[in-house]
Design a protein around this motif. Structure first.
Motif, PDB file in Angstrom:
ATOM      1  N   ASP A 123      30.033  37.080  45.139  1.00 59.72           N
ATOM      2  CA  ASP A 123      29.169  37.128  43.955  1.00 59.72           C
ATOM      3  C   ASP A 123      29.737  38.000  42.834  1.00 59.72           C
ATOM      4  O   ASP A 123      29.391  37.809  41.669  1.00 59.72           O
ATOM      5  CB  ASP A 123      27.777  37.657  44.352  1.00 59.72           C
ATOM      6  CG  ASP A 123      27.065  36.688  45.293  1.00 59.72           C
ATOM      7  OD1 ASP A 123      27.419  35.490  45.262  1.00 59.72           O
ATOM      8  OD2 ASP A 123      26.189  37.135  46.051  1.00 59.72           O
ATOM      9  N   ASP A 124      30.617  38.941  43.210  1.00 61.22           N
ATOM     10  CA  ASP A 124      31.181  39.809  42.184  1.00 61.22           C
ATOM     11  C   ASP A 124      32.304  39.131  41.386  1.00 61.22           C
ATOM     12  O   ASP A 124      32.887  39.728  40.486  1.00 61.22           O
ATOM     13  CB  ASP A 124      31.703  41.104  42.807  1.00 61.22           C
ATOM     14  CG  ASP A 124      32.727  40.838  43.916  1.00 61.22           C
ATOM     15  OD1 ASP A 124      33.155  39.673  44.057  1.00 61.22           O
ATOM     16  OD2 ASP A 124      33.090  41.797  44.617  1.00 61.22           O
ATOM     17  N   GLY A 125      32.611  37.874  41.740  1.00 64.74           N
ATOM     18  CA  GLY A 125      33.636  37.143  41.001  1.00 64.74           C
ATOM     19  C   GLY A 125      35.045  37.466  41.410  1.00 64.74           C
ATOM     20  O   GLY A 125      36.019  36.985  40.781  1.00 64.74           O
ATOM     21  N   LEU A 126      35.206  38.292  42.440  1.00 69.79           N
ATOM     22  CA  LEU A 126      36.528  38.687  42.899  1.00 69.79           C
ATOM     23  C   LEU A 126      36.891  37.934  44.168  1.00 69.79           C
ATOM     24  O   LEU A 126      36.022  37.576  44.976  1.00 69.79           O
ATOM     25  CB  LEU A 126      36.569  40.193  43.166  1.00 69.79           C
ATOM     26  CG  LEU A 126      36.280  41.096  41.957  1.00 69.79           C
ATOM     27  CD1 LEU A 126      36.297  42.562  42.412  1.00 69.79           C
ATOM     28  CD2 LEU A 126      37.283  40.853  40.849  1.00 69.79           C
ATOM     29  N   SER A 127      38.186  37.681  44.342  1.00 70.34           N
ATOM     30  CA  SER A 127      38.662  37.013  45.557  1.00 70.34           C
ATOM     31  C   SER A 127      38.755  38.022  46.685  1.00 70.34           C
ATOM     32  O   SER A 127      39.212  39.157  46.482  1.00 70.34           O
ATOM     33  CB  SER A 127      40.033  36.379  45.310  1.00 70.34           C
ATOM     34  OG  SER A 127      39.940  35.358  44.333  1.00 70.34           O
ATOM     35  N   HIS A 128      38.291  37.617  47.849  1.00 71.48           N
ATOM     36  CA  HIS A 128      38.338  38.480  49.038  1.00 71.48           C
ATOM     37  C   HIS A 128      39.131  37.781  50.132  1.00 71.48           C
ATOM     38  O   HIS A 128      38.995  36.562  50.330  1.00 71.48           O
ATOM     39  CB  HIS A 128      36.931  38.794  49.526  1.00 71.48           C
ATOM     40  CG  HIS A 128      36.144  39.642  48.563  1.00 71.48           C
ATOM     41  ND1 HIS A 128      36.023  41.010  48.681  1.00 71.48           N
ATOM     42  CD2 HIS A 128      35.431  39.296  47.446  1.00 71.48           C
ATOM     43  CE1 HIS A 128      35.278  41.476  47.698  1.00 71.48           C
ATOM     44  NE2 HIS A 128      34.908  40.448  46.928  1.00 71.48           N
ATOM     45  N   VAL A 129      39.958  38.538  50.815  1.00 68.40           N
ATOM     46  CA  VAL A 129      40.809  38.003  51.872  1.00 68.40           C
ATOM     47  C   VAL A 129      40.188  38.302  53.215  1.00 68.40           C
ATOM     48  O   VAL A 129      39.777  39.455  53.490  1.00 68.40           O
ATOM     49  CB  VAL A 129      42.223  38.598  51.811  1.00 68.40           C
ATOM     50  CG1 VAL A 129      43.067  38.092  52.962  1.00 68.40           C
ATOM     51  CG2 VAL A 129      42.886  38.252  50.477  1.00 68.40           C
ATOM     52  N   VAL A 130      40.053  37.283  54.035  1.00 66.12           N
ATOM     53  CA  VAL A 130      39.511  37.420  55.380  1.00 66.12           C
ATOM     54  C   VAL A 130      40.605  36.995  56.362  1.00 66.12           C
ATOM     55  O   VAL A 130      41.220  35.932  56.198  1.00 66.12           O
ATOM     56  CB  VAL A 130      38.255  36.557  55.584  1.00 66.12           C
ATOM     57  CG1 VAL A 130      37.713  36.726  57.001  1.00 66.12           C
ATOM     58  CG2 VAL A 130      37.189  36.922  54.545  1.00 66.12           C
TER      59      VAL A 130
END
Length: 207
Positions: free
Chosen positions: A198-205
């Motif tokens: 939701d923060d518009g940032l890409s997250h790596v899992v």
């Protein structure tokens, strides 16, 4: 008849005698012989170069045919496995002079007639392409492969077959594969996902 008018006119037409003519002739004759020797030397060199080119072309042809046959045999086996019973082979456009011809592919997906590569569907072309990559890998292994959504046009069965083969081949090489297919992700040893929150940032899992 030293005082003959005819003789005088003839001598006048001949002009003055060039006393260096014999010397010039000898110089030109020597130069002519030198050029003949040079021409012979150049012709001998040309002959040797043509023989060398023919020898190298023969070795290139021999090497090309050897690689072609080796990859083609593996290609047939790999495609038959991936397609679960299909047939495929590589074709030299000019078998007599392969250095001056291209390479074609014929494939027969299971249950269909033999078709040229350009007549196959997108998924069928993808399967043929992967079979060729795996065949080349078996013949001439590379330590690293990057595959970008190669399974996007494959049906579930073919995508799983490709994923399983990549899993087996990963024992001798490193594969990084970009994919959205669950069957592919299920075969992966390590999965890295990139999502946007939701923060518009890409997250790596990673798991």
């Amino acid at each position: 008849f030293p005082d003959s008018p005819l003789l005088a006119r003839t001598q006048a037409r001949l002009g003055n005698v060039n006393m260096r003519s014999l010397e010039v002739y000898d110089d030109q004759l020597k130069r002519h012989e030198e050029l003949k020797e040079e021409l012979k030397r150049l012709n001998d060199q040309r002959k040797r170069l043509l023989e060398l080119v023919a020898e190298l072309n023969g070795k290139k042809k021999e090497g090309l045919v050897k690689v072609f046959l080796g990859i083609n045999e593996r290609f047939k086996v790999v495609y038959a496995e991936l397609s679960e019973g299909g047939d495929a082979e590589l074709i030299l456009e000019n078998p007599e002079d392969p250095l001056n011809g291209g390479l074609g592919i014929k494939a027969r997906p299971k249950g269909k007639k033999v078709l040229r590569l350009d007549l196959l569907s997108g998924g069928e072309k993808g399967l043929v392409s992967m079979a060729l990559i795996f065949a080349i890998q078996q013949y001439m292994p590379s330590p690293f492969y990057l595959l970008d959504e190669i399974d996007q046009n494959l049906d579930a069965v073919n995508a799983e077959n490709v994923a399983r083969m990549i899993g087996r081949n990963s024992k001798t090489a490193q594969f990084i594969q970009i994919s959205l297919r669950k069957v592919t992700l299920a075969q992966a040893q390590t999965r890295i996902g990139v999502t946007m929150q939701d923060d518009g940032l890409s997250h790596v899992v990673m798991n």
